[in-house]
Design a protein around this motif. Structure first.
Motif, PDB file in Angstrom:
ATOM      1  N   GLU A 123      -0.067   5.148   3.388  1.00  0.00           N
ATOM      2  CA  GLU A 123      -0.575   3.914   3.977  1.00  0.00           C
ATOM      3  C   GLU A 123      -1.753   3.446   3.131  1.00  0.00           C
ATOM      4  O   GLU A 123      -2.881   3.906   3.291  1.00  0.00           O
ATOM      5  CB  GLU A 123      -0.999   4.149   5.422  1.00  0.00           C
ATOM      6  N   LEU A 124      -1.448   2.565   2.188  1.00  0.00           N
ATOM      7  CA  LEU A 124      -2.446   2.098   1.230  1.00  0.00           C
ATOM      8  C   LEU A 124      -3.412   1.120   1.878  1.00  0.00           C
ATOM      9  O   LEU A 124      -3.059   0.435   2.840  1.00  0.00           O
ATOM     10  CB  LEU A 124      -1.756   1.432   0.039  1.00  0.00           C
ATOM     11  N   PRO A 125      -4.630   1.021   1.326  1.00  0.00           N
ATOM     12  CA  PRO A 125      -5.571   0.012   1.824  1.00  0.00           C
ATOM     13  C   PRO A 125      -5.006  -1.400   1.631  1.00  0.00           C
ATOM     14  O   PRO A 125      -4.162  -1.624   0.758  1.00  0.00           O
ATOM     15  CB  PRO A 125      -6.812   0.214   0.945  1.00  0.00           C
ATOM     16  N   ASP A 126      -5.481  -2.339   2.429  1.00  0.00           N
ATOM     17  CA  ASP A 126      -5.003  -3.724   2.359  1.00  0.00           C
ATOM     18  C   ASP A 126      -5.250  -4.360   1.001  1.00  0.00           C
ATOM     19  O   ASP A 126      -4.542  -5.284   0.618  1.00  0.00           O
ATOM     20  CB  ASP A 126      -5.660  -4.572   3.446  1.00  0.00           C
ATOM     21  N   PHE A 127      -6.257  -3.874   0.277  1.00  0.00           N
ATOM     22  CA  PHE A 127      -6.573  -4.484  -1.016  1.00  0.00           C
ATOM     23  C   PHE A 127      -5.752  -3.895  -2.170  1.00  0.00           C
ATOM     24  O   PHE A 127      -5.967  -4.244  -3.324  1.00  0.00           O
ATOM     25  CB  PHE A 127      -8.078  -4.407  -1.328  1.00  0.00           C
ATOM     26  N   MET A 128      -4.790  -3.020  -1.858  1.00  0.00           N
ATOM     27  CA  MET A 128      -3.886  -2.475  -2.878  1.00  0.00           C
ATOM     28  C   MET A 128      -2.462  -2.907  -2.549  1.00  0.00           C
ATOM     29  O   MET A 128      -1.995  -2.711  -1.434  1.00  0.00           O
ATOM     30  CB  MET A 128      -3.959  -0.947  -2.917  1.00  0.00           C
TER      31      MET A 128
END
Length: 193
Positions: free
Chosen positions: A144-149
């Motif tokens: 679950e990647l950060p929203d900025f990635m």
């Protein structure tokens, strides 16, 4: 007696004029002094004061990992970014209770909007030979990647949206230069009004 009275009032008048002149001199604004917001240049969203800072590879790595860890605080899968001769993402997935280390190496490209596009150049998944597109799909679907990635397996890229990193107090970051060979990493930091 009239002479002393006249001298007293003349002296009093000169002192009052001197005090009034002093206050006028210190309260008149200097040329170019302006605290009023210009109506011809209204403040718009995203506007602010900017400065360019040079950072080292270690500084950028530390900054990126701080925000990655902050955004992935509840994620059981670790993710770390490293900056050396390239930019690499390291993770470890557990498949059938066996930890599987993944190392993705990228060439960084600064986008016109100040974001950083990471173009994949190699994949190391233990000793397995996995196509880069499959490795990125695995990363995108398992972590679950950060929203900025943003991961694009078809393009074999990862987009680091620096402008969307949640920094407090209206501060935003954009890249202006990311040359790892010359250790020239410049970031534009904008403090929004």
């Amino acid at each position: 007696m009239k002479l002393w009275r006249l001298a007293f009032f003349i002296s009093l008048s000169l002192n009052l004029l001197a005090i009034i002149a002093f206050f006028m001199i210190i309260t008149i604004p200097a040329k170019g002094h302006n605290l009023a917001v210009s109506e011809t240049a209204p403040i718009t969203a995203g506007s602010g004061n900017s400065l360019i800072i040079n950072v080292t590879k270690a500084d950028f790595e530390g900054l990126a990992n701080t925000y990655i860890q902050r955004e992935m605080d509840n994620s059981p899968v670790p993710l770390a970014l490293a900056v050396n001769g390239d930019v690499s993402l390291s993770s470890e997935l557990e498949i059938f209770s066996v930890p599987l280390p993944i190392l993705l190496r990228f060439d960084p490209v600064v986008q016109p909007d100040g974001n950083l596009l990471l173009v994949q150049k190699s994949v190391e998944v233990g000793l397995l030979d996995i196509p880069p597109e499959s490795a990125l799909k695995l990363l995108r679907d398992s972590v679950e990647l950060p929203d900025f990635m943003s991961v694009s397996p078809g393009d074999e890229t990862v987009l680091l949206k620096l402008s969307e990193i949640p920094i407090d107090n209206g501060v935003s970051i954009r890249a202006t230069s990311f040359n790892l060979e010359e250790d020239d990493i410049r970031l534009k930091v904008t403090i929004n009004q």
